[in-house]
Scaffold this active site. Structure first.
Site, PDB file in Angstrom:
ATOM      1  N   GLU A  80       1.754  -2.129   2.579  1.00 24.59           N
ATOM      2  CA  GLU A  80       2.654  -3.286   2.590  1.00 24.59           C
ATOM      3  C   GLU A  80       2.408  -4.239   3.770  1.00 24.59           C
ATOM      4  O   GLU A  80       3.306  -4.976   4.166  1.00 24.59           O
ATOM      5  CB  GLU A  80       4.101  -2.801   2.619  1.00 24.59           C
ATOM      6  CG  GLU A  80       4.502  -2.062   1.349  1.00 24.59           C
ATOM      7  CD  GLU A  80       6.008  -1.913   1.257  1.00 24.59           C
ATOM      8  OE1 GLU A  80       6.612  -2.625   0.456  1.00 24.59           O
ATOM      9  OE2 GLU A  80       6.554  -1.077   1.999  1.00 24.59           O
ATOM     10  N   HIS A  99      14.738  -1.186  -2.506  1.00 25.85           N
ATOM     11  CA  HIS A  99      13.587  -0.864  -1.649  1.00 25.85           C
ATOM     12  C   HIS A  99      13.980  -0.805  -0.166  1.00 25.85           C
ATOM     13  O   HIS A  99      13.866   0.242   0.451  1.00 25.85           O
ATOM     14  CB  HIS A  99      12.502  -1.926  -1.909  1.00 25.85           C
ATOM     15  CG  HIS A  99      11.267  -1.778  -1.074  1.00 25.85           C
ATOM     16  ND1 HIS A  99      10.132  -2.522  -1.297  1.00 25.85           N
ATOM     17  CD2 HIS A  99      10.973  -1.001  -0.007  1.00 25.85           C
ATOM     18  CE1 HIS A  99       9.196  -2.197  -0.417  1.00 25.85           C
ATOM     19  NE2 HIS A  99       9.685  -1.270   0.384  1.00 25.85           N
TER      20      HIS A  99
HETATM   21 ZN    ZN Z   1       8.552  -0.675   2.013  1.00 20.88          ZN
END
Ligand code: ZN
Length: 276
Positions: free
Chosen positions: A116, A205
């Protein structure tokens, strides 16, 4: 016309031009060396603070085995520092890598990077004011990303939330995913949703907090989680008297003036903990 000469008899203007060219060349070489691994004193300080930020956020239960924190490069704003893929509580200076704004490491030396990392690259690309970013999966904020209840400043420590907390819905952009920001396109959509705000939630998330310095981003990530916890508690008791936008703005300004106080304490605590 009078022409000035230096001690070697070279005309003054030509001499200065030569000297400037030599300075530019030296600066270019040292910058290139910096990019290839030689770190300046400023780089070393940023890296030391970034390692501390990783440990502080782990100690404060904002990061666990996942999540990450980054800092923009001091002299090269199109670069940023972020750890290789490892648990934040275990990060050392040797784990910190330099990235460009495409989200790729300058020289990872074969080490794996966070999937990410595009959260960081795309926010730095769009927000020149941002110098540090925390991405967390801390639990108390999650309910506010999946319901219609907005996260709002419940006390003065989270005055920065008065600016509003946007919620990013990844499904609108990419349909069914594993919820992670795995490419630059998703990072760009998230950065766009964050806009000019200090924090945002990511539905199902986690969240992110940004700042004009590492202490400010760390402070915001910690109090984002605390505010969410307190707001959930207060909602069980009845309707909530939140800070007005005026109170929130004044409180945020006041907190920013005293950022070094909690930062120094958090750093002291993790130093003690690491040397125990
Ligand atoms: Zn994350």
């Amino acid at each position: 016309m009078e022409i000035w000469v230096n001690m070697c008899g070279v005309p003054w203007e030509a001499s200065v031009r030569k000297m400037n060219a030599s300075r530019v060349k030296t600066a270019r070489v040292s910058r290139a060396k910096g990019r290839l691994g030689k770190r300046t004193a400023a780089d070393k300080q940023t890296i030391e603070d970034l390692v501390a930020a990783n440990h502080i956020l782990y100690a404060q239960s904002v990061l666990d085995g996942y999540g990450h924190v980054s800092a923009r490069h001091d002299l090269t704003p199109d670069r940023f520092w972020l750890s290789r893929s490892t648990a934040p509580g275990l990060v050392t200076a040797g784990d910190i890598l330099e990235f460009d704004l495409s989200g790729e490491p300058v020289d990872a030396q074969g080490r794996p990077t966070y999937a990410e990392r595009f959260i960081h690259s795309e926010i730095y690309r769009r927000r020149p004011d941002v110098k540090a970013i925390v991405h967390s999966h801390s639990p108390a904020v999650i309910p506010f990303g999946v319901t219609s209840v907005p996260l709002k400043p419940i006390f003065h420590m989270s005055g920065f939330l008065g600016a509003g907390v946007p919620v990013f819905e990844i499904r609108e952009i990419a349909g069914d995913t594993d919820m992670l920001i795995r490419n630059a396109g998703l990072g760009a959509a998230l950065a766009l949703r964050l806009g000019d705000k200090p924090a945002a939630l990511m539905r199902g998330h986690g969240s992110l907090a940004v700042g004009i310095s590492l202490p400010q981003a760390v402070f915001r990530a910690i109090y984002l989680e605390i505010n969410a916890r307190l707001q959930s508690e207060a909602m069980k008791l009845g309707s909530i008297n939140f800070l007005t936008s005026g109170e929130a703005k004044l409180a945020a300004t006041s907190n920013d003036i005293h950022l070094t106080r909690p930062w120094d304490l958090w750093k002291h605590e993790i130093t003690k903990r690491n040397s125990a």
